[in-house]
Every structure is written in C-alpha cells, then in structure tokens.
Design an enzyme around this catalytic site. Structure first.
Site, PDB file in Angstrom:
ATOM      1  N   ASP A   1      37.439  38.090  51.718  1.00 18.93           N
ATOM      2  CA  ASP A   1      38.673  37.685  51.166  1.00 18.93           C
ATOM      3  C   ASP A   1      39.600  37.076  52.245  1.00 18.93           C
ATOM      4  OD1 ASP A   1      41.244  36.931  49.904  1.00 18.93           O
ATOM      5  OD2 ASP A   1      41.598  39.182  49.100  1.00 18.93           O
TER       6      ASP A   1
ATOM      7  N   TYR B   1      43.950  45.681  38.371  1.00 20.53           N
ATOM      8  CA  TYR B   1      44.061  45.187  39.715  1.00 20.53           C
ATOM      9  C   TYR B   1      45.380  44.264  40.009  1.00 20.53           C
ATOM     10  CZ  TYR B   1      42.717  42.540  43.886  1.00 20.53           C
ATOM     11  OH  TYR B   1      42.517  42.240  45.062  1.00 20.53           O
TER      12      TYR B   1
ATOM     13  N   ASP C   1      39.480  35.414  42.156  1.00 19.56           N
ATOM     14  CA  ASP C   1      38.868  36.480  42.418  1.00 19.56           C
ATOM     15  C   ASP C   1      37.551  36.915  41.868  1.00 19.56           C
ATOM     16  OD1 ASP C   1      40.846  36.623  44.561  1.00 19.56           O
ATOM     17  OD2 ASP C   1      41.502  38.665  43.935  1.00 19.56           O
TER      18      ASP C   1
END
Lengths: 123, 123
Positions: free
Chosen positions: A36, A12, A96
């Site tokens: 996000d 990612y 994240d």
C-alpha cells in the site's frame, strides 16, 4: 466461507475511520501481506502492517465506501478517506483489492493509488 | 514508460464499447494473462483472450468509466458496460485491475465482479 467478503470490506472501511488499530489488524490473518500503495515494499504480519495505520492515529477520520466488487474470496473496493489533524486535511481515494481466507481474514491487500489520488491541504 | 497506464485504461474501456476485437487485443501483450472474472480459468495469449470479447460481437455496446487509480505500472478501473442484442440488455459493472509492461501493453488483467454486478433483462 461463513464470513462474506463484502461484510469484511465494509467493516474495514468503517474501521479505518472509527476503529483502533487493533481492530483493523484483527481483520487481517497473522501472516497477511500488504502492499500500500503498489510499488512500495510488502509488509508481512500484524506488526509490519500496523505501521501503515499508525499514521492515522490521533487524526479525525471519516471514510466513504463508493463501491465493492466481490469475486469468490476476492474483493475490490473504491473508497475515500479524509483525515484531519496537525494542521492538515488529507484526502486519499484508493481502490484496495483484498484476498480472504476461508475464515474471512484478509490474507493479502494491495492498494491502487498514486499522486493524483492523494490531496493534502492546510486545515 | 512512454504510454501512460491511465490512457491505456481509458482506451480499453472505450474500445470495449466501440472497437473491433482486434483493437482490444492490440492493447494486450502477446503472452498476456486474463482472469475475468477472478476464479475462472486463466486465458493466456491473444487467441484465448479473444474468446472473452467475442461474446460482445454484434451487440450494441456502451461503456462508462467511473474511476481509474494508477500505481506505477498497475491500474484499477471501475466501469459499467451495457450491451444490448438478441432480445436482452446486459449490464456488467466490474473493477478491472491491470499490469502493464514498459511498452504500455497489458500483461495481466483480472476482473472483480460477481452475480451482484451482472444484470440481464429483456430488451
């Protein structure tokens, strides 16, 4: 699961720098949900999630992965994204967190970052 | 909220090293829920949460906070805990994510760490 969460996270962060949006989306399950940063409306599904990454198109991007923590099918990653273009240099340093399904696809992603973690300067 | 999430996280990591369990618990709301690490049963309320920290009692502890990301009333923190005692030296390096209420108390904490993030050696 056959696919390791750590590998998905590494992929990612790599693709955020180098990949086409389609390759990033391919890491997500079809009905994945993304928030996000946390506090913004949820994006559900590839089409909605794509909008998040389209802002990066045409920018010169690099990413650096600082640390990944894996707990079962959950992962948290600290990384930095630098994106240069349109006369600006943007630096974003989030954490994240992701949940993966048994196929190794991301079903949920939530990004922890705020004003302190985003810098935009002339480039 | 008057209390800043970043301050709560910094206080938390400091107290994991230096504080009595009661001071750590005081950072949590009465009905807080903790999952540490993710995948283990939820602990709800101070009495259940206390069990998590009782393992640290009597050990010589230090912590180092690496990074904190704040998004609204949510925070993610990467830190390292070293605890020495009973002939062992334990190093644990998690990413903890927390949600705070309007009074600045932690209502939920989930810890991302796995076998790769825990080391126990003779001391």
């Amino acid at each position: 699961m056959a696919v390791q969460p750590r590998d998905v996270v590494e992929q990612y962060v790599k693709l955020v720098a180098t990949g086409p949006i389609s390759a990033i989306l391919d890491l997500y399950a079809a009905d994945a949900v993304v928030e996000d940063p946390i506090g913004t409306p949820e994006r559900r599904g590839h089409e909605a999630i794509a909008e998040l990454y389209q802002a990066l198109e045409g920018l010169e991007r690099t990413t650096e992965l600082h640390t990944v923590k894996v707990a079962g099918n959950h992962a948290a990653a600290s990384f930095t994204l630098v994106a240069v273009g349109n006369g600006h240099r943007m630096t974003l340093a989030p954490i994240d967190v992701m949940e993966l399904n048994d196929e190794g696809k991301i079903v949920a992603m939530r990004a922890f970052w705020g004003p302190d973690d985003l810098k935009v300067v002339p480039a």
